[in-house]
Write a protein that holds these residues in place. Structure first.
Motif, PDB file in Angstrom:
ATOM      1  N   GLN A  29      19.655  13.259  66.717  1.00 20.86           N
ATOM      2  CA  GLN A  29      20.946  13.059  66.058  1.00 20.86           C
ATOM      3  C   GLN A  29      20.799  12.622  64.608  1.00 20.86           C
ATOM      4  O   GLN A  29      21.420  13.168  63.709  1.00 20.86           O
TER       5      GLN A  29
ATOM      6  N   ARG B  22      17.919  23.496  70.096  1.00 23.93           N
ATOM      7  CA  ARG B  22      18.295  22.528  71.125  1.00 23.93           C
ATOM      8  C   ARG B  22      18.124  23.114  72.524  1.00 23.93           C
ATOM      9  O   ARG B  22      19.032  23.015  73.359  1.00 23.93           O
TER      10      ARG B  22
ATOM     11  N   PRO C  83      18.922  15.294  61.917  1.00 32.52           N
ATOM     12  CA  PRO C  83      19.856  16.330  61.439  1.00 32.52           C
ATOM     13  C   PRO C  83      20.938  15.777  60.513  1.00 32.52           C
ATOM     14  O   PRO C  83      21.307  16.423  59.537  1.00 32.52           O
ATOM     15  N   ASP C  84      21.441  14.574  60.816  1.00 30.25           N
ATOM     16  CA  ASP C  84      22.436  13.957  59.923  1.00 30.25           C
ATOM     17  C   ASP C  84      21.865  13.789  58.522  1.00 30.25           C
ATOM     18  O   ASP C  84      22.503  14.115  57.524  1.00 30.25           O
TER      19      ASP C  84
ATOM     20  N   GLN D  90      24.165  21.458  62.571  1.00 28.79           N
ATOM     21  CA  GLN D  90      23.226  20.821  63.499  1.00 28.79           C
ATOM     22  C   GLN D  90      23.569  19.366  63.716  1.00 28.79           C
ATOM     23  O   GLN D  90      23.488  18.861  64.831  1.00 28.79           O
ATOM     24  N   ALA D  91      23.929  18.683  62.633  1.00 29.75           N
ATOM     25  CA  ALA D  91      24.305  17.274  62.746  1.00 29.75           C
ATOM     26  C   ALA D  91      25.524  17.145  63.655  1.00 29.75           C
ATOM     27  O   ALA D  91      25.586  16.256  64.521  1.00 29.75           O
ATOM     28  N   GLU D  92      26.484  18.054  63.511  1.00 25.72           N
ATOM     29  CA  GLU D  92      27.660  18.040  64.387  1.00 25.72           C
ATOM     30  C   GLU D  92      27.278  18.387  65.823  1.00 25.72           C
ATOM     31  O   GLU D  92      27.790  17.802  66.769  1.00 25.72           O
ATOM     32  N   ALA D  93      26.353  19.362  65.956  1.00 22.96           N
ATOM     33  CA  ALA D  93      25.944  19.816  67.290  1.00 22.96           C
ATOM     34  C   ALA D  93      25.359  18.678  68.114  1.00 22.96           C
ATOM     35  O   ALA D  93      25.463  18.665  69.342  1.00 22.96           O
TER      36      ALA D  93
ATOM     37  N   ALA E 133      21.452  16.997  56.648  1.00 22.94           N
ATOM     38  CA  ALA E 133      22.717  17.487  56.112  1.00 22.94           C
ATOM     39  C   ALA E 133      23.023  16.763  54.794  1.00 22.94           C
ATOM     40  O   ALA E 133      23.453  17.370  53.818  1.00 22.94           O
TER      41      ALA E 133
END
Lengths: 187, 187
Positions: free
Chosen positions: A95, A164, A98-99, B101-104, A102
């Motif tokens: 999590q 994923r 990826p945040d 991806q961050a949202e995923a 971004a």
């Protein structure tokens, strides 16, 4: 609360906030509220949201990845992949990274800090594996190290974080280590 | 504005908003304002922010990736990497995919849609390359296709989007294709 307990409460709150709302929407106010402390308690320890998250990510990257020493390139990669596969299923990787990626796409400070963290964690261990293999004569001297690191780190990351996919099935990590070792030897 | 011009203005506005504020902070209001249209014009075309972005990402993934046919696994991979390397430097890949991806990581709908888009784009082409190589006898029959796709797609993505390294130097893509082909043949 004791000083150390406050620090721990803040760290725990950061994980919970990140999982719930993500880096972009997370605020120091939200972290402080969840930790049951004042905003000042957070700012006394970390200058900003970015510093707070990077500090936590760095600590986990370093503690999670020992350098393997099995005596062969394939064996070392196999061990690295076992540790990495577990680490990539931790909320930090699946999590928070990826945040931060971004954010890195539009903030040079975050990009630099994240790159440094990745290089010191995953790539640091992979570099040691490559150096040991070169010393044993398993790899050609003067290998393109950047390309080698991409070959080592990319596939498991792609599977775990990008696509994923499900947990790697039995035999997957061993086959990945064999294929990667052969690929590196062809460089 | 004509209907098609409105659609194009909205698409262009989405790219600009994504680059400026990212997916998490982007709103239909902001897109409409930037496009110079009313919110209704956006909602008439797309149900939500998610549908709008996924529609644009899918269109680009499909149009950007032709299936190569050079007669060898290494040659096909080389061509795939040239196209992919360019695509990964486009704002869609380097900014929007990390955002999604961050949202995923916290939204199963986004995870599923993104996975579908990736599978249909990058992995779709890679699957055709693998099938052609198996038919020529370059690869073992009954190969683990999931693992093979991870080996093909991971390294360049890791370098371009995760570590955000510089543009691959001369010779990099050729060496990557050679190493990956040898790795696949060892499976």
């Amino acid at each position: 609360m004791l000083r150390e307990d406050v620090t721990e409460a803040i760290r725990a709150a950061v994980f919970e906030e990140l999982a719930a709302v993500g880096y972009a929407r997370m605020s120091i106010e939200g972290i402080a509220r969840r930790a049951g402390v004042g905003k000042t308690a957070v700012y006394r320890r970390w200058r900003s949201k970015l510093h707070l998250v990077l500090d936590i990510v760095s600590a986990l990257a370093v503690q999670g990845l020992p350098a393997p020493d099995t005596g062969s390139l394939e064996g070392d990669l196999r061990l690295l992949y076992e540790v990495t596969s577990r680490a990539l299923r931790h909320p930090v990787a699946s999590q928070i990274i990826p945040d931060l990626q971004a954010e890195a796409a539009r903030n040079a400070d975050i990009a630099e800090a994240l790159q440094k963290t990745l290089r010191e964690g995953q790539d640091g261990v992979a570099s040691k594996i490559l150096a040991a293999a070169a010393e044993r004569g398993e790899l050609a001297p003067g290998l393109d190290t950047d390309l080698a690191l991409d070959l080592i780190s990319g596939p498991l990351y792609w599977r775990s974080v990008v696509v994923r996919g499900p947990k790697p099935p039995k035999g997957y990590l061993g086959s990945l280590a064999r294929a990667t070792a052969e690929g590196l030897k062809a460089l």
